[in-house]
Write a protein that holds these residues in place. Structure first.
Motif, mmCIF file in Angstrom:
data_model
loop_
_atom_site.group_PDB
_atom_site.id
_atom_site.type_symbol
_atom_site.label_atom_id
_atom_site.label_comp_id
_atom_site.label_asym_id
_atom_site.label_seq_id
_atom_site.Cartn_x
_atom_site.Cartn_y
_atom_site.Cartn_z
ATOM 1 N N GLU A 216 6.155 1.636 -0.281
ATOM 2 C CA GLU A 216 6.868 3.404 -1.203
ATOM 3 C C GLU A 216 7.023 3.188 -2.411
ATOM 4 O O GLU A 216 6.993 3.773 -3.872
ATOM 5 C CB GLU A 216 6.618 4.603 -0.622
ATOM 6 C CG GLU A 216 6.217 5.663 -1.122
ATOM 7 C CD GLU A 216 6.842 6.866 -0.458
ATOM 8 O OE1 GLU A 216 6.429 7.703 -0.451
ATOM 9 O OE2 GLU A 216 7.249 6.731 1.141
ATOM 10 N N GLN A 217 8.662 2.558 -2.628
ATOM 11 C CA GLN A 217 9.255 2.058 -3.531
ATOM 12 C C GLN A 217 8.444 1.224 -4.476
ATOM 13 O O GLN A 217 8.608 1.664 -5.706
ATOM 14 C CB GLN A 217 10.581 1.219 -3.254
ATOM 15 C CG GLN A 217 11.115 1.832 -2.076
ATOM 16 C CD GLN A 217 12.383 1.371 -1.507
ATOM 17 O OE1 GLN A 217 12.503 0.253 -1.466
ATOM 18 N NE2 GLN A 217 13.638 2.700 -1.134
ATOM 19 N N LEU A 218 8.033 -0.169 -4.099
ATOM 20 C CA LEU A 218 6.877 -0.914 -5.191
ATOM 21 C C LEU A 218 6.286 0.475 -5.564
ATOM 22 O O LEU A 218 5.711 0.007 -7.295
ATOM 23 C CB LEU A 218 6.655 -2.000 -4.228
ATOM 24 C CG LEU A 218 5.478 -3.143 -4.673
ATOM 25 C CD1 LEU A 218 6.454 -2.919 -5.948
ATOM 26 C CD2 LEU A 218 5.047 -3.682 -4.087
ATOM 27 N N ILE B 2 -2.443 0.298 4.031
ATOM 28 C CA ILE B 2 -2.384 1.491 2.644
ATOM 29 C C ILE B 2 -3.826 0.656 2.434
ATOM 30 O O ILE B 2 -4.237 -0.027 2.189
ATOM 31 C CB ILE B 2 -1.493 0.486 0.884
ATOM 32 C CG1 ILE B 2 0.004 0.655 2.768
ATOM 33 C CG2 ILE B 2 -1.611 1.042 0.683
ATOM 34 C CD1 ILE B 2 0.357 -0.774 1.937
ATOM 35 N N PHE B 3 -4.288 1.778 1.442
ATOM 36 C CA PHE B 3 -5.500 1.854 1.232
ATOM 37 C C PHE B 3 -5.497 2.306 -0.524
ATOM 38 O O PHE B 3 -4.866 3.584 -0.702
ATOM 39 C CB PHE B 3 -6.378 3.038 1.434
ATOM 40 C CG PHE B 3 -7.364 2.454 3.202
ATOM 41 C CD1 PHE B 3 -8.203 1.890 2.624
ATOM 42 C CD2 PHE B 3 -6.647 2.967 4.353
ATOM 43 C CE1 PHE B 3 -8.356 1.712 4.338
ATOM 44 C CE2 PHE B 3 -6.622 3.169 5.675
ATOM 45 C CZ PHE B 3 -8.067 1.846 5.399
ATOM 46 N N ILE B 4 -6.140 1.697 -1.060
ATOM 47 C CA ILE B 4 -5.857 2.192 -3.048
ATOM 48 C C ILE B 4 -7.458 2.243 -3.243
ATOM 49 O O ILE B 4 -8.189 1.390 -2.640
ATOM 50 C CB ILE B 4 -5.411 0.669 -3.883
ATOM 51 C CG1 ILE B 4 -4.127 0.874 -3.778
ATOM 52 C CG2 ILE B 4 -5.861 0.872 -5.438
ATOM 53 C CD1 ILE B 4 -3.288 -0.478 -4.391
ATOM 54 N N LEU C 272 0.760 -5.810 -0.269
ATOM 55 C CA LEU C 272 1.110 -5.297 -1.551
ATOM 56 C C LEU C 272 1.559 -5.513 -1.998
ATOM 57 O O LEU C 272 1.064 -5.698 -3.293
ATOM 58 C CB LEU C 272 1.351 -3.685 -0.807
ATOM 59 C CG LEU C 272 1.602 -2.966 -1.861
ATOM 60 C CD1 LEU C 272 0.796 -2.400 -2.574
ATOM 61 C CD2 LEU C 272 2.766 -1.676 -1.662
ATOM 62 N N TYR C 273 2.911 -6.640 -1.272
ATOM 63 C CA TYR C 273 3.667 -7.206 -2.345
ATOM 64 C C TYR C 273 2.877 -8.307 -2.448
ATOM 65 O O TYR C 273 3.100 -9.323 -4.146
ATOM 66 C CB TYR C 273 4.767 -7.833 -1.541
ATOM 67 C CG TYR C 273 6.082 -6.141 -1.845
ATOM 68 C CD1 TYR C 273 7.070 -6.738 -2.597
ATOM 69 C CD2 TYR C 273 6.101 -5.394 -0.934
ATOM 70 C CE1 TYR C 273 8.417 -5.949 -2.866
ATOM 71 C CE2 TYR C 273 7.102 -4.517 -1.137
ATOM 72 C CZ TYR C 273 8.272 -4.898 -2.702
ATOM 73 O OH TYR C 273 9.181 -3.287 -2.192
ATOM 74 N N LEU D 165 -2.030 -5.787 -8.242
ATOM 75 C CA LEU D 165 -1.483 -4.628 -7.835
ATOM 76 C C LEU D 165 -2.094 -3.309 -9.603
ATOM 77 O O LEU D 165 -2.176 -2.830 -9.065
ATOM 78 C CB LEU D 165 0.246 -4.688 -7.760
ATOM 79 C CG LEU D 165 0.221 -2.934 -7.197
ATOM 80 C CD1 LEU D 165 -0.790 -2.839 -6.087
ATOM 81 C CD2 LEU D 165 1.461 -2.973 -6.488
ATOM 82 N N ILE D 166 -1.168 -3.793 -10.410
ATOM 83 C CA ILE D 166 -1.709 -2.679 -11.599
ATOM 84 C C ILE D 166 -2.790 -2.394 -11.493
ATOM 85 O O ILE D 166 -3.850 -1.432 -11.857
ATOM 86 C CB ILE D 166 -0.880 -2.775 -12.409
ATOM 87 C CG1 ILE D 166 0.802 -2.933 -11.892
ATOM 88 C CG2 ILE D 166 -1.324 -2.670 -14.062
ATOM 89 C CD1 ILE D 166 2.007 -3.210 -13.343
#
Length: 89
Positions: free
Chosen positions: A20-22, A58-60, A71-72, A80-81
């Motif tokens: 969540e922080q990332l 996690i789902f985007i 995620l990292y 990611l972006i």
């Protein structure tokens, strides 16, 4: 950010906090959190969808990222972006 982010999580998960922080540092202000520790049927749902039993998942948008490490990795690879800013259908 235009992507919808959903995360299966629990209250005492340090990897959930890191994920969540990332996401926050990448501009995500709203994460739909699904607390599997509060409702065991939600963990079953998560396992059925992902094939995994650990959180976070996690789902985007409709894309299943996986957990915190994945995620990292997406972020390190510069993917990611673009995923977060892709138009959602």
């Amino acid at each position: 950010m235009s992507a919808r982010v959903k995360m299966y999580t629990s209250a005492v998960c340090p990897f959930c906090v890191r994920a969540e922080q990332l996401l926050e540092t990448r501009g995500v202000t709203d994460v739909e959190k699904i607390r599997v520790d509060l409702d065991p049927s939600l963990r079953s749902e998560m396992m059925q969808i992902t094939g995994r039993r650990t959180v976070p998942q996690i789902f985007i948008g409709d894309y299943h990222v996986g957990g915190c490490d994945e995620l990292y990795e997406l972020d390190r690879d510069g993917r990611l972006i673009p995923l977060l800013t892709a138009p959602q259908s």
